[in-house]
Design an enzyme around this catalytic site. Structure first.
Site, PDB file in Angstrom:
ATOM      1  N   VAL A 101       0.832  -1.206   0.000  1.00 28.33           N
ATOM      2  CA  VAL A 101       0.000   0.000   0.000  1.00 28.33           C
ATOM      3  C   VAL A 101       0.868   1.259   0.000  1.00 28.33           C
ATOM      4  O   VAL A 101       0.358   2.364   0.111  1.00 28.33           O
ATOM      5  CB  VAL A 101      -0.960   0.003   1.225  1.00 28.33           C
ATOM      6  CG1 VAL A 101      -1.962  -1.145   1.109  1.00 28.33           C
ATOM      7  CG2 VAL A 101      -0.202  -0.074   2.547  1.00 28.33           C
ATOM      8  N   ASP A 102       2.184   1.082  -0.137  1.00 30.53           N
ATOM      9  CA  ASP A 102       3.107   2.215   0.021  1.00 30.53           C
ATOM     10  C   ASP A 102       3.243   3.101  -1.217  1.00 30.53           C
ATOM     11  O   ASP A 102       3.890   4.155  -1.168  1.00 30.53           O
ATOM     12  CB  ASP A 102       4.498   1.717   0.475  1.00 30.53           C
ATOM     13  CG  ASP A 102       5.095   0.645  -0.437  1.00 30.53           C
ATOM     14  OD1 ASP A 102       4.844   0.684  -1.655  1.00 30.53           O
ATOM     15  OD2 ASP A 102       5.833  -0.227   0.079  1.00 30.53           O
ATOM     16  N   HIS A 117      -4.436  -3.807  -2.706  1.00 34.39           N
ATOM     17  CA  HIS A 117      -4.904  -3.527  -1.339  1.00 34.39           C
ATOM     18  C   HIS A 117      -5.055  -2.030  -1.057  1.00 34.39           C
ATOM     19  O   HIS A 117      -5.141  -1.635   0.100  1.00 34.39           O
ATOM     20  CB  HIS A 117      -3.944  -4.154  -0.318  1.00 34.39           C
ATOM     21  CG  HIS A 117      -3.947  -5.653  -0.354  1.00 34.39           C
ATOM     22  ND1 HIS A 117      -2.943  -6.425   0.182  1.00 34.39           N
ATOM     23  CD2 HIS A 117      -4.850  -6.529  -0.875  1.00 34.39           C
ATOM     24  CE1 HIS A 117      -3.222  -7.706  -0.016  1.00 34.39           C
ATOM     25  NE2 HIS A 117      -4.373  -7.797  -0.655  1.00 34.39           N
ATOM     26  N   CYS A 179     -17.523  16.592   4.276  1.00 32.59           N
ATOM     27  CA  CYS A 179     -18.912  16.595   4.757  1.00 32.59           C
ATOM     28  C   CYS A 179     -18.991  16.975   6.237  1.00 32.59           C
ATOM     29  O   CYS A 179     -20.067  17.079   6.788  1.00 32.59           O
ATOM     30  CB  CYS A 179     -19.562  15.239   4.501  1.00 32.59           C
ATOM     31  SG  CYS A 179     -18.858  13.891   5.469  1.00 32.59           S
ATOM     32  N   GLY A 217       9.049 -10.934  -3.896  1.00 30.41           N
ATOM     33  CA  GLY A 217       9.048 -10.412  -2.527  1.00 30.41           C
ATOM     34  C   GLY A 217       7.720 -10.557  -1.825  1.00 30.41           C
ATOM     35  O   GLY A 217       7.259  -9.632  -1.158  1.00 30.41           O
ATOM     36  N   SER A 219       5.233 -13.581   0.412  1.00 28.52           N
ATOM     37  CA  SER A 219       4.998 -14.949   0.892  1.00 28.52           C
ATOM     38  C   SER A 219       3.730 -15.517   0.235  1.00 28.52           C
ATOM     39  O   SER A 219       3.502 -16.711   0.296  1.00 28.52           O
ATOM     40  CB  SER A 219       4.827 -14.950   2.410  1.00 28.52           C
ATOM     41  OG  SER A 219       3.593 -14.326   2.737  1.00 28.52           O
ATOM     42  N   GLY A 245      12.432 -17.025   1.504  1.00 31.12           N
ATOM     43  CA  GLY A 245      11.497 -17.626   2.446  1.00 31.12           C
ATOM     44  C   GLY A 245      10.401 -18.378   1.722  1.00 31.12           C
ATOM     45  O   GLY A 245      10.280 -18.304   0.492  1.00 31.12           O
TER      46      GLY A 245
END
Ligand code: OAD
Ligand code: ZN
Length: 272
Positions: A101-102, A117, A179, A217, A219, A245
């Site tokens: 989300v960066d 995301h 608002c 990068g 999992s 990993g």
């Protein structure tokens, strides 16, 4: 040897669907979520239901987020982001899907990126639906919470560990500036919330056109990303991962390179 394997795969698969994850941003100081065994290593994430239903949860979230913005708000793209932008310029990428989300792929110059995301630099009103920049909200959070602004200016040496002694209920979160009453939420997909359908459809359509899937990068433990590995395998498309990993897709992969993702991608971008 391993880079040769990757170079051969790149040569054999000229149009790629790429799915990236937190491992692309660790180099620039944004921590990932899971360790190399795939085990969650952060504090429990806030769920959508808790955020929407509990004012104290929201106060805790925004207090921590305000302090965390020190890193998130300043982060610059690293090698993985730059390499993927280069590969796109070279016409190698059908679509770049990121679970991050960066916003660092866009910052590096990637045009065809899909923020699966959402984006942490944007905030949305849950009543009127309008958006505002997270940096604008940051100014307002700092102005309303002078005690926390002091912590922001001078971080404790042990970081978040001290925060549990703080009085979160006194933290003030502003309402929507458009608002003036609506509740603000980061424009990201929380746990317990689903990815908007049009994003999944856009990614699935790109997978149909791509020759192969590269996982970089990640999992891939979260289903919202894993489904693209499953779909690629169902379509008989080759998929590989560059990840230090385990990944949830290990059984589906043609091969996995357990090397630094920035280094591996940059050498591919420079070789072509
Ligand atoms: P993870 O933290 O689950 O996976 C990141 C992977 O990258 C791990 O396997 C790391 O070991 C590996 N890694 C870290 N640095 C690396 C490097 N320099 N080179 C190669 N590998 C490296 O992150 P994601 O798979 O992105 O969801 O997590 C998916 C989702 O889980 C996130 O988007 C987030 C979280 O819940 C939401 O926020 C909705
Ligand atoms: Zn509003």
């Amino acid at each position: 040897m391993t880079e040769q394997l990757l170079a051969d795969w790149f040569a054999a698969h000229p149009r790629l669907l790429v799915i990236t994850g937190a491992g692309c941003s660790t180099e620039v100081g944004i921590p990932d979520y899971r360790d190399e065994q795939g085990q969650w290593k952060r504090p429990q994430p806030v769920t959508y239901q808790a955020f929407m239903g509990d004012a104290l949860v929201r106060k805790r979230y925004w207090a921590r987020s305000m302090l965390g913005w020190r890193v998130m708000g300043q982060a610059q793209p690293g090698r993985a982001h730059r390499a993927l932008a280069l590969l796109e310029q070279q016409g190698r990428i059908e679509l770049l899907i990121t679970q991050n989300v960066d916003g660092l792929h866009s910052a590096a110059g990637s045009r065809s990126s899909l923020d699966l995301h959402g984006r942490i630099d944007t905030v949305r009103c849950m009543d009127c639906g309008r958006r505002l920049a997270r940096s604008q909200l940051q100014q307002s959070l700092l102005a309303r919470n002078p005690h926390w602004a002091q912590l922001y200016a001078a971080p404790a040496p042990d970081g978040d560990a001290d925060l549990e002694h703080e009085n979160f209920s006194a933290f003030e979160v502003p309402a929507c500036p458009h608002c003036s009453t609506g509740m603000l939420k980061p424009d990201v997909v929380f746990y317990g919330e689903s990815v908007p359908r049009e994003r999944v459809e856009q990614a699935m359509a790109a997978l149909e056109r791509a020759d192969g899937l590269l996982i970089a990068g990640s999992s891939l433990m979260v289903y919202s990303g894993f489904r693209f590995a499953q779909a690629a395998a169902r379509q008989g498309k080759s998929l590989i991962a560059i990840n230090q990993g385990v990944t949830r897709a290990d059984d589906l992969l043609e091969f996995k390179l357990e090397m630094d993702v920035g280094q591996a991608l940059l050498s591919m971008a420079r070789a072509t």
